[in-house]
Motif scaffolding. Structure first.
Motif, PDB file in Angstrom:
ATOM      1  N   LEU A 164     -13.859  50.485 -22.614  1.00  0.00           N
ATOM      2  CA  LEU A 164     -12.744  50.283 -23.755  1.00  0.00           C
ATOM      3  C   LEU A 164     -11.603  49.396 -23.236  1.00  0.00           C
ATOM      4  CD1 LEU A 164     -12.390  54.281 -24.411  1.00  0.00           C
ATOM      5  CD2 LEU A 164     -13.597  52.640 -25.648  1.00  0.00           C
ATOM      6  N   PRO A 165     -11.217  48.738 -24.330  1.00  0.00           N
ATOM      7  CA  PRO A 165      -9.929  47.713 -23.994  1.00  0.00           C
ATOM      8  C   PRO A 165      -8.616  48.638 -23.629  1.00  0.00           C
ATOM      9  CG  PRO A 165     -10.289  47.823 -26.482  1.00  0.00           C
ATOM     10  CD  PRO A 165     -11.294  48.738 -25.525  1.00  0.00           C
ATOM     11  N   TRP A 166      -7.889  48.027 -22.762  1.00  0.00           N
ATOM     12  CA  TRP A 166      -6.567  48.688 -22.525  1.00  0.00           C
ATOM     13  C   TRP A 166      -5.678  48.673 -23.692  1.00  0.00           C
ATOM     14  CZ3 TRP A 166      -4.545  50.061 -17.323  1.00  0.00           C
ATOM     15  CH2 TRP A 166      -5.625  50.042 -16.432  1.00  0.00           C
ATOM     16  N   PRO A 167      -4.842  49.701 -23.861  1.00  0.00           N
ATOM     17  CA  PRO A 167      -4.212  49.741 -25.109  1.00  0.00           C
ATOM     18  C   PRO A 167      -2.687  48.769 -24.787  1.00  0.00           C
ATOM     19  CG  PRO A 167      -3.696  51.743 -23.689  1.00  0.00           C
ATOM     20  CD  PRO A 167      -4.819  51.006 -23.158  1.00  0.00           C
ATOM     21  N   ALA A 168      -2.733  48.652 -23.693  1.00  0.00           N
ATOM     22  CA  ALA A 168      -1.531  47.610 -23.488  1.00  0.00           C
ATOM     23  C   ALA A 168      -1.441  46.968 -22.132  1.00  0.00           C
ATOM     24  CB  ALA A 168       0.185  48.530 -23.515  1.00  0.00           C
ATOM     25  N   ALA A 169      -0.849  45.766 -21.760  1.00  0.00           N
ATOM     26  CA  ALA A 169      -1.042  45.011 -20.550  1.00  0.00           C
ATOM     27  C   ALA A 169      -0.143  45.560 -19.652  1.00  0.00           C
ATOM     28  CB  ALA A 169      -0.987  43.701 -20.731  1.00  0.00           C
TER      29      ALA A 169
ATOM     30  N   VAL B  77      -7.769  51.675 -28.895  1.00  0.00           N
ATOM     31  CA  VAL B  77      -8.961  51.442 -27.933  1.00  0.00           C
ATOM     32  C   VAL B  77     -10.057  51.542 -28.466  1.00  0.00           C
ATOM     33  CG1 VAL B  77      -7.657  52.090 -25.783  1.00  0.00           C
ATOM     34  CG2 VAL B  77      -9.014  53.782 -26.957  1.00  0.00           C
ATOM     35  N   PHE B  78     -10.196  52.006 -29.719  1.00  0.00           N
ATOM     36  CA  PHE B  78     -11.671  52.377 -30.633  1.00  0.00           C
ATOM     37  C   PHE B  78     -11.149  52.799 -31.922  1.00  0.00           C
ATOM     38  CE2 PHE B  78     -15.656  54.234 -31.275  1.00  0.00           C
ATOM     39  CZ  PHE B  78     -16.395  53.378 -30.582  1.00  0.00           C
ATOM     40  N   ASP B  79     -12.340  52.627 -32.670  1.00  0.00           N
ATOM     41  CA  ASP B  79     -12.012  52.966 -34.181  1.00  0.00           C
ATOM     42  C   ASP B  79     -11.839  54.288 -34.207  1.00  0.00           C
ATOM     43  OD1 ASP B  79     -13.080  50.183 -34.460  1.00  0.00           O
ATOM     44  OD2 ASP B  79     -14.984  50.860 -35.354  1.00  0.00           O
TER      45      ASP B  79
ATOM     46  N   ASP C 262      -9.647  61.497 -17.199  1.00  0.00           N
ATOM     47  CA  ASP C 262      -9.063  60.457 -16.839  1.00  0.00           C
ATOM     48  C   ASP C 262      -9.371  59.289 -17.677  1.00  0.00           C
ATOM     49  OD1 ASP C 262      -7.732  58.464 -14.994  1.00  0.00           O
ATOM     50  OD2 ASP C 262      -8.868  59.040 -13.120  1.00  0.00           O
ATOM     51  N   PRO C 263      -8.119  58.500 -17.955  1.00  0.00           N
ATOM     52  CA  PRO C 263      -8.481  57.397 -18.714  1.00  0.00           C
ATOM     53  C   PRO C 263      -9.014  56.197 -18.236  1.00  0.00           C
ATOM     54  CG  PRO C 263      -6.343  58.484 -19.231  1.00  0.00           C
ATOM     55  CD  PRO C 263      -6.831  59.043 -18.035  1.00  0.00           C
ATOM     56  N   LEU C 264      -8.600  55.929 -16.797  1.00  0.00           N
ATOM     57  CA  LEU C 264      -8.898  54.903 -15.985  1.00  0.00           C
ATOM     58  C   LEU C 264     -10.657  54.701 -15.931  1.00  0.00           C
ATOM     59  CD1 LEU C 264      -6.325  54.888 -13.247  1.00  0.00           C
ATOM     60  CD2 LEU C 264      -6.821  53.427 -15.036  1.00  0.00           C
ATOM     61  N   ALA C 265     -11.243  55.959 -15.891  1.00  0.00           N
ATOM     62  CA  ALA C 265     -12.641  56.141 -15.891  1.00  0.00           C
ATOM     63  C   ALA C 265     -13.245  55.331 -17.297  1.00  0.00           C
ATOM     64  CB  ALA C 265     -13.085  57.384 -15.604  1.00  0.00           C
ATOM     65  N   TRP C 266     -12.541  55.284 -18.179  1.00  0.00           N
ATOM     66  CA  TRP C 266     -12.917  54.839 -19.549  1.00  0.00           C
ATOM     67  C   TRP C 266     -12.584  53.474 -19.852  1.00  0.00           C
ATOM     68  CZ3 TRP C 266     -16.038  57.820 -23.019  1.00  0.00           C
ATOM     69  CH2 TRP C 266     -16.017  59.172 -22.645  1.00  0.00           C
ATOM     70  N   LEU C 267     -11.551  53.105 -19.291  1.00  0.00           N
ATOM     71  CA  LEU C 267     -11.090  51.499 -19.810  1.00  0.00           C
ATOM     72  C   LEU C 267     -11.750  50.690 -18.867  1.00  0.00           C
ATOM     73  CD1 LEU C 267      -7.177  52.462 -19.735  1.00  0.00           C
ATOM     74  CD2 LEU C 267      -8.896  52.105 -21.534  1.00  0.00           C
ATOM     75  N   ALA C 268     -11.737  49.462 -19.599  1.00  0.00           N
ATOM     76  CA  ALA C 268     -12.594  48.297 -18.587  1.00  0.00           C
ATOM     77  C   ALA C 268     -11.949  47.883 -17.454  1.00  0.00           C
ATOM     78  CB  ALA C 268     -12.845  47.062 -19.581  1.00  0.00           C
TER      79      ALA C 268
ATOM     80  N   GLY D 128      -3.275  60.009 -41.081  1.00  0.00           N
ATOM     81  CA  GLY D 128      -4.418  59.709 -42.142  1.00  0.00           C
ATOM     82  C   GLY D 128      -4.858  58.207 -42.320  1.00  0.00           C
ATOM     83  N   GLU D 129      -4.251  57.328 -41.556  1.00  0.00           N
ATOM     84  CA  GLU D 129      -4.970  55.788 -41.516  1.00  0.00           C
ATOM     85  C   GLU D 129      -6.055  55.772 -40.809  1.00  0.00           C
ATOM     86  OE1 GLU D 129      -2.811  51.485 -41.055  1.00  0.00           O
ATOM     87  OE2 GLU D 129      -1.562  53.168 -41.354  1.00  0.00           O
ATOM     88  N   GLN D 130      -6.908  54.956 -41.215  1.00  0.00           N
ATOM     89  CA  GLN D 130      -8.033  54.527 -40.249  1.00  0.00           C
ATOM     90  C   GLN D 130      -7.706  53.292 -39.626  1.00  0.00           C
ATOM     91  OE1 GLN D 130     -11.328  55.929 -40.231  1.00  0.00           O
ATOM     92  NE2 GLN D 130     -10.649  57.522 -41.799  1.00  0.00           N
ATOM     93  N   VAL D 131      -8.167  53.353 -38.334  1.00  0.00           N
ATOM     94  CA  VAL D 131      -7.763  52.016 -37.509  1.00  0.00           C
ATOM     95  C   VAL D 131      -8.735  51.671 -36.863  1.00  0.00           C
ATOM     96  CG1 VAL D 131      -5.321  52.960 -36.983  1.00  0.00           C
ATOM     97  CG2 VAL D 131      -7.123  53.679 -35.425  1.00  0.00           C
ATOM     98  N   ARG D 132      -8.934  50.249 -36.500  1.00  0.00           N
ATOM     99  CA  ARG D 132      -9.771  49.606 -35.781  1.00  0.00           C
ATOM    100  C   ARG D 132      -9.702  49.291 -34.371  1.00  0.00           C
ATOM    101  NH1 ARG D 132     -14.526  50.237 -38.342  1.00  0.00           N
ATOM    102  NH2 ARG D 132     -15.159  47.943 -37.693  1.00  0.00           N
ATOM    103  N   ALA D 133     -10.645  49.071 -33.687  1.00  0.00           N
ATOM    104  CA  ALA D 133     -10.479  48.974 -32.112  1.00  0.00           C
ATOM    105  C   ALA D 133      -9.593  47.486 -32.083  1.00  0.00           C
ATOM    106  CB  ALA D 133     -11.735  48.867 -31.511  1.00  0.00           C
ATOM    107  N   GLY D 134      -8.522  47.481 -31.198  1.00  0.00           N
ATOM    108  CA  GLY D 134      -7.548  46.575 -31.238  1.00  0.00           C
ATOM    109  C   GLY D 134      -6.524  46.225 -32.263  1.00  0.00           C
ATOM    110  N   GLN D 135      -6.662  47.389 -33.133  1.00  0.00           N
ATOM    111  CA  GLN D 135      -5.522  46.972 -34.192  1.00  0.00           C
ATOM    112  C   GLN D 135      -4.134  47.434 -33.304  1.00  0.00           C
ATOM    113  OE1 GLN D 135      -6.491  49.268 -37.684  1.00  0.00           O
ATOM    114  NE2 GLN D 135      -4.335  49.494 -38.517  1.00  0.00           N
TER     115      GLN D 135
END
Length: 393
Positions: free
Chosen positions: A268-273, A310-312, A385-391, A350-357
């Protein structure tokens, strides 16, 4: 003709390799600049906090954040140093290949010069005079002229390339030396900051005098994980009831999204650097030594940094909690991502979001976590643990 072919291969390989190296170099240098800017801002705030008459827990938190940022800075300096060494070694290898090609061409020229001294231009002249027609003679003259001109151009080209490569090698050596100096400076600053951290005993003693307010803060942090889990479990129950009434299509979509989210574990991409300044799990209180559960991580960011999904998924809740400020929950089937400490939110419930939005902007000094982003992941209402899921990065 083998040497010119080798030269062409060497020269053809250089642009692609240079582009890859330049991309890595740019990314690392940009990261170094971002970390240096963050450290400068935090240093100013730490100085202001240290000058205050009354010690606060924020002083200790600022020290911890500074140490984490400086460790990340030193790590990036080391990465940059290795990149520079790799660039230097690659250029040296290319330079050696070019020098071999030049030596071969010079050897051929010496042989031709020796031949010309012994026989003059009789060989070329014989080739021309052996032509069966005037037209063939002219063709051979033009061929010999082009051949000689081509070799002169080739020799000039590889000489220029060799000179340029030598200049780049010297420039890279200067960069390596410069980076060594910066690395030592960053290590010295980290040691100085570690010594500052030894003053925690004095600050902690003053903080113990404020026991009532600290105990209230500690209790508030203890309830964060359970509050988030309770909130997410309630939302899961509401969503399950909604799917039961809306039919099997919604349930099938729910299962598909859960499956695809799981398949992306570790990518998964990081939500912020930014570096992680508060890890997931049990967090030790700097004054009392007690532990509190941390249901996510805190990423140190510049103020108002971009926060991305990080994901749709679907934004199912936007709310406020004392310890993480304004936060949102995005549903990905059985999984939920939580983003907190927002300074600005760009999407609605209620808004649909896409990965990277773009979801919003991370905190400033005005938010509970300061300049940073709280990020958590929940599976069926339980924190993971989020670190196990993030790239990895």
């Amino acid at each position: 003709m083998r040497l010119p072919a080798l030269l062409l291969v060497l020269l053809a390989c250089l642009p692609a390799a240079a582009q890859d190296i330049a991309g890595d170099r740019t990314a690392t240098e940009r990261r170094l600049q971002e970390l240096q800017a963050q450290i400068a801002r935090d240093e100013a705030r730490l100085a202001e906090t240290s000058e205050a008459e009354e010690a606060t827990l924020k002083t200790l938190q600022a020290l911890d954040r500074q140490i984490t940022l400086r460790e990340e800075l030193v790590r990036n300096y080391q990465i940059r140093l290795e990149e520079l060494r790799h660039e230097r070694d690659s250029l040296q290898a290319s330079l050696a290949g070019l020098e071999t090609a030049i030596a071969g061409l010079r050897s051929e020229y010496r042989q031709r010069a020796t031949h010309a001294y012994k026989y003059g231009r009789l060989h070329d002249l014989a080739l021309i005079l052996a032509a069966e027609s005037i037209n063939q003679m002219l063709i051979r003259v033009r061929y010999l002229h082009r051949f000689a001109e081509q070799r002169r151009r080739q020799l000039a080209t590889i000489r220029e390339a060799s000179a340029e490569m030598e200049q780049q090698r010297l420039a890279l050596q200067e960069k390596v030396e410069h980076t060594d100096l910066l690395l030592r400076a960053a290590a010295d600053e980290q040691q100085k900051l570690a010594r500052q951290k030894q003053q925690r005993r004095r600050v902690a003693e003053e903080l113990r005098k404020q026991r009532l307010s600290l105990e209230a803060s500690l209790q508030e942090k203890k309830t964060l994980a359970s509050q988030l889990a309770t909130r997410i479990q309630a939302l899961i129950a509401e969503e399950a009831a909604r799917r039961r009434t809306s039919g099997s299509a919604a349930g099938a979509a729910f299962v598909r999204l859960s499956g695809s989210f799981l398949q992306n574990k570790g990518n998964l991409p990081w939500p912020a650097a930014g570096p992680v300044v508060e890890p997931f799990g049990e967090k030790v209180h700097p004054v009392y030594g007690t532990t509190t559960p941390n249901p996510g991580i805190v990423i140190a960011t510049p103020p108002m940094a971009e926060v991305r999904a990080v994901f749709d998924g679907t934004v199912i809740s936007i709310d406020v909690m004392p310890d993480i400020g304004r936060y949102m929950i995005v549903e990905h089937g059985q999984y939920h991502s939580v983003y907190g400490n927002f300074a600005l939110i760009n999407v609605g419930e209620g808004e649909q979001v896409r990965a990277g939005q773009l979801l919003g902007r991370s905190g400033t000094d005005a938010e509970p976590k300061g300049e940073g982003l709280f990020f958590g992941l929940f599976h069926d209402g339980r924190p993971v643990d989020p670190l196990a899921w993030l790239a990895r990065r």
